[in-house]
Design an enzyme around this catalytic site. Structure first.
Site, PDB file in Angstrom:
ATOM      1  N   GLN A  50       8.536  57.089  21.264  1.00 54.82           N
ATOM      2  CA  GLN A  50       7.907  56.374  20.026  1.00 54.82           C
ATOM      3  C   GLN A  50       7.214  55.050  20.672  1.00 54.82           C
ATOM      4  O   GLN A  50       6.912  54.361  19.767  1.00 54.82           O
ATOM      5  CB  GLN A  50       8.681  56.057  19.105  1.00 54.82           C
ATOM      6  CG  GLN A  50       9.657  57.243  18.241  1.00 54.82           C
ATOM      7  CD  GLN A  50       8.511  58.037  17.452  1.00 54.82           C
ATOM      8  OE1 GLN A  50       7.586  57.397  17.287  1.00 54.82           O
ATOM      9  NE2 GLN A  50       8.952  58.938  17.260  1.00 54.82           N
ATOM     10  N   ASP A  58      13.802  56.154  26.686  1.00 57.91           N
ATOM     11  CA  ASP A  58      13.273  57.065  25.928  1.00 57.91           C
ATOM     12  C   ASP A  58      11.922  56.248  25.394  1.00 57.91           C
ATOM     13  O   ASP A  58      12.233  55.706  24.253  1.00 57.91           O
ATOM     14  CB  ASP A  58      14.041  57.772  24.903  1.00 57.91           C
ATOM     15  CG  ASP A  58      13.395  58.552  24.060  1.00 57.91           C
ATOM     16  OD1 ASP A  58      12.091  58.793  24.016  1.00 57.91           O
ATOM     17  OD2 ASP A  58      13.956  59.233  23.058  1.00 57.91           O
ATOM     18  N   HIS A  88      17.559  59.191  19.097  1.00 63.07           N
ATOM     19  CA  HIS A  88      17.417  60.786  18.535  1.00 63.07           C
ATOM     20  C   HIS A  88      18.415  61.739  19.158  1.00 63.07           C
ATOM     21  O   HIS A  88      19.031  61.528  20.127  1.00 63.07           O
ATOM     22  CB  HIS A  88      15.807  60.982  19.058  1.00 63.07           C
ATOM     23  CG  HIS A  88      15.222  62.190  18.673  1.00 63.07           C
ATOM     24  ND1 HIS A  88      15.669  63.391  19.188  1.00 63.07           N
ATOM     25  CD2 HIS A  88      14.570  62.324  17.554  1.00 63.07           C
ATOM     26  CE1 HIS A  88      14.752  64.392  18.518  1.00 63.07           C
ATOM     27  NE2 HIS A  88      13.976  63.781  17.461  1.00 63.07           N
ATOM     28  N   LYS A  94       2.861  63.268  20.763  1.00 61.96           N
ATOM     29  CA  LYS A  94       3.305  62.047  20.057  1.00 61.96           C
ATOM     30  C   LYS A  94       2.163  60.751  20.463  1.00 61.96           C
ATOM     31  O   LYS A  94       2.235  59.873  19.814  1.00 61.96           O
ATOM     32  CB  LYS A  94       4.619  61.524  20.111  1.00 61.96           C
ATOM     33  CG  LYS A  94       5.841  62.170  19.585  1.00 61.96           C
ATOM     34  CD  LYS A  94       6.931  61.666  19.495  1.00 61.96           C
ATOM     35  CE  LYS A  94       8.127  62.579  19.114  1.00 61.96           C
ATOM     36  NZ  LYS A  94       8.260  62.929  17.940  1.00 61.96           N
ATOM     37  N   CYS A 104      16.243  63.383  12.750  1.00 60.76           N
ATOM     38  CA  CYS A 104      17.126  63.797  14.116  1.00 60.76           C
ATOM     39  C   CYS A 104      17.945  62.632  14.766  1.00 60.76           C
ATOM     40  O   CYS A 104      17.993  62.279  15.881  1.00 60.76           O
ATOM     41  CB  CYS A 104      16.031  64.281  15.091  1.00 60.76           C
ATOM     42  SG  CYS A 104      15.384  65.833  14.804  1.00 60.76           S
TER      43      CYS A 104
HETATM   44  N1  PLP Z   1      13.270  60.610  21.386  1.00 70.22           N
HETATM   45  C1  PLP Z   1      12.604  59.892  20.248  1.00 70.22           C
HETATM   46  C2  PLP Z   1      12.711  58.640  20.149  1.00 70.22           C
HETATM   47  C3  PLP Z   1      11.840  60.815  19.290  1.00 70.22           C
HETATM   48  O1  PLP Z   1      11.127  60.370  18.039  1.00 70.22           O
HETATM   49  C4  PLP Z   1      11.740  62.083  19.314  1.00 70.22           C
HETATM   50  C5  PLP Z   1      10.861  63.156  18.505  1.00 70.22           C
HETATM   51  O2  PLP Z   1      10.612  62.382  17.237  1.00 70.22           O
HETATM   52  C6  PLP Z   1      12.053  62.702  20.653  1.00 70.22           C
HETATM   53  C7  PLP Z   1      12.993  61.972  21.551  1.00 70.22           C
HETATM   54  C8  PLP Z   1      11.923  64.022  21.060  1.00 70.22           C
HETATM   55  O3  PLP Z   1      10.821  64.559  21.339  1.00 70.22           O
HETATM   56  P1  PLP Z   1      10.277  66.004  21.447  1.00 70.22           P
HETATM   57  O4  PLP Z   1      10.780  66.800  20.447  1.00 70.22           O
HETATM   58  O5  PLP Z   1       8.787  65.836  21.632  1.00 70.22           O
HETATM   59  O6  PLP Z   1      10.839  66.551  22.722  1.00 70.22           O
END
Ligand code: PLP
Length: 409
Positions: free
Chosen positions: A206, A203, A126, A229, A367
């Protein structure tokens, strides 16, 4: 416990928004990868906290301040337990995954990185696990290295091994891809990195809503996720860090709470976890997030994983009947995400028409523009599931998609 249809109906009753009608049609919410809906207990917790517990936390001698502090610190303990952290001090509250990664990219970069060093990420990250590292690389004249993937959406672990070298300072990879659904072999990647004494950030944005995670078992150095999430509120997230690392890193932001003593000559910093929590924390959010974690822990993450696995397999099978469909991401280990394209139809058109039928899916690059570039596609349609979704909803979705594809072909 198997989550049978009666249990799922009871669970659905906990989520008021699932009763909504969209253009007169029952809402079918398949955008759980972007954010999840909130159960009543979380909504009630937020209301309760504002009605009965609201006062700024830490340092207050009065009753309400102490109660709010207790709730916030209890939430920290709940999260430590949820992730299997050794100590509650290893849990830092952030605004979300993005802020947690930025925190490490800044603080780790300040403490341990210099010109010529390298950071490894993967091609399926992401933007929030790419851009903070690019900013660090620019600041310190470093290089970003990228782990490639196989066509089915699995990372090339041999290539990853070859990328690691004495210049590598940190590896930062996603546990589960938000586009492909791939569950990466993070245990193995951490083991390989540690053989080279390289720390790893995972990270977990998900992953934590879908599969059980234990940071000690996987031996992650840092693990991050977002509250929204995982059925909690927006604006709160978590950075787990091993105590030895967090102690070695400088603060990310300055302000109240993170100090021990301030004078114009010299300021000294507070102990963990407060060193990384400048300013008034989101104590309402933390309390509500802890409630969300209690809620899903009660259902059981193993049960959730099994149910969502069935649901995803069913959806994949039903969708396969659509002529011209092409699945993006077919890894052996997949989470509750299905990305696809149909013929030459633009994903946006599919998403727009499904919306008119009450079905919420996400379209676009999710993203993850570098991933889209590597696949040479503009974007995908993404259906991402939760345990409150049902096979009946999938049937409606597949029928609607057939109709939409017929109209657009
Ligand atoms: N990392 C992953 C794999 C994501 O899917 C997302 C959001 O879709 C993020 C990071 C970013 O999360 P946030 O916008 O809640 O900081």
């Amino acid at each position: 416990m198997k989550l049978d249809s009666q249990i799922i109906q009871n669970i659905r009753a906990d989520f008021p928004i699932l009763e909504e009608k969209i253009y007169g049609k029952p809402l079918i919410y398949f955008d759980n990868g972007a954010t999840t809906q909130k159960p009543l207990c979380v909504l009630e917790k937020i209301e309760y906290a504002y009605k009965h517990l609201n006062a700024n936390i830490h340092r207050g001698v009065h009753y309400l301040s102490q109660k709010a502090t207790e709730a916030h610190e209890e939430a920290r303990s709940t999260i430590a337990g949820f992730l299997g952290a050794t100590k509650r001090e290893e849990i830092i509250f952030t605004r979300g995954t993005t802020e947690a990664i930025n925190l490490i990219a800044f603080s780790f970069g300040e403490a341990f990185c210099q010109e010529g060093d390298e950071i490894i990420v993967s091609v399926m990250e992401h933007h929030s696990n790419i851009v903070p590292w690019q900013m660090l690389c620019e600041r310190k004249k470093m290089q970003l290295r990228v782990v490639p993937m196989h066509e089915n959406g699995e990372l090339q672990i041999d290539a990853f091994r070859r990328l690691l070298n004495e210049k590598t300072k940190l590896v930062s990879v996603t546990h589960v891809s938000n586009v492909l659904g791939t569950v990466n072999p993070v245990d193995e990647m951490i083991r390989i990195s540690h053989e080279m004494n390289v720390p790893v950030l995972i990270d977990g944005a998900q992953a934590v809503p879908h599969i059980p995670v234990n940071v000690q078992e996987m031996d992650a150095d840092f693990y991050v996720f977002s509250g929204h999430k995982i059925y909690g509120p927006t604006g709160i997230g978590v950075l787990y860090g091993k105590e030895k690392w967090l102690n070695a890193l400088p603060p990310y932001q300055g302000g109240g709470e993170m100090i021990e003593k301030v004078s114009f000559e010299k300021t000294t910093y507070n102990v963990l976890p407060f060193k990384f929590e400048a300013g008034t924390p989101d104590y309402i959010g933390s309390t509500a997030l802890a409630e969300a974690l209690r809620y899903i822990s009660e259902i059981g993450l193993d049960n959730i994983a099994a149910y969502e696995h069935d649901l995803t397999a069913y959806a994949t099978e039903q969708l396969s009947a659509i002529e011209g469909i092409r699945f993006i991401g077919t890894a052996a280990e997949k989470s509750a995400v299905i990305s696809f394209l149909v013929g030459n139809i633009h994903p946006y058109d599919i998403g727009m028409l499904l919306d008119k039928l009450g079905i919420a899916v996400r379209t676009g690059h999710h993203c993850a523009q570098p991933l889209m570039d590597s696949l040479d596609i503009p974007g995908t349609v993404r259906a991402s599931f939760s345990f409150y979704n049902t096979k009946e909803e999938i049937d409606v979705f597949v029928a609607a998609l057939k109709r939409v594809v017929g109209m657009l072909s």
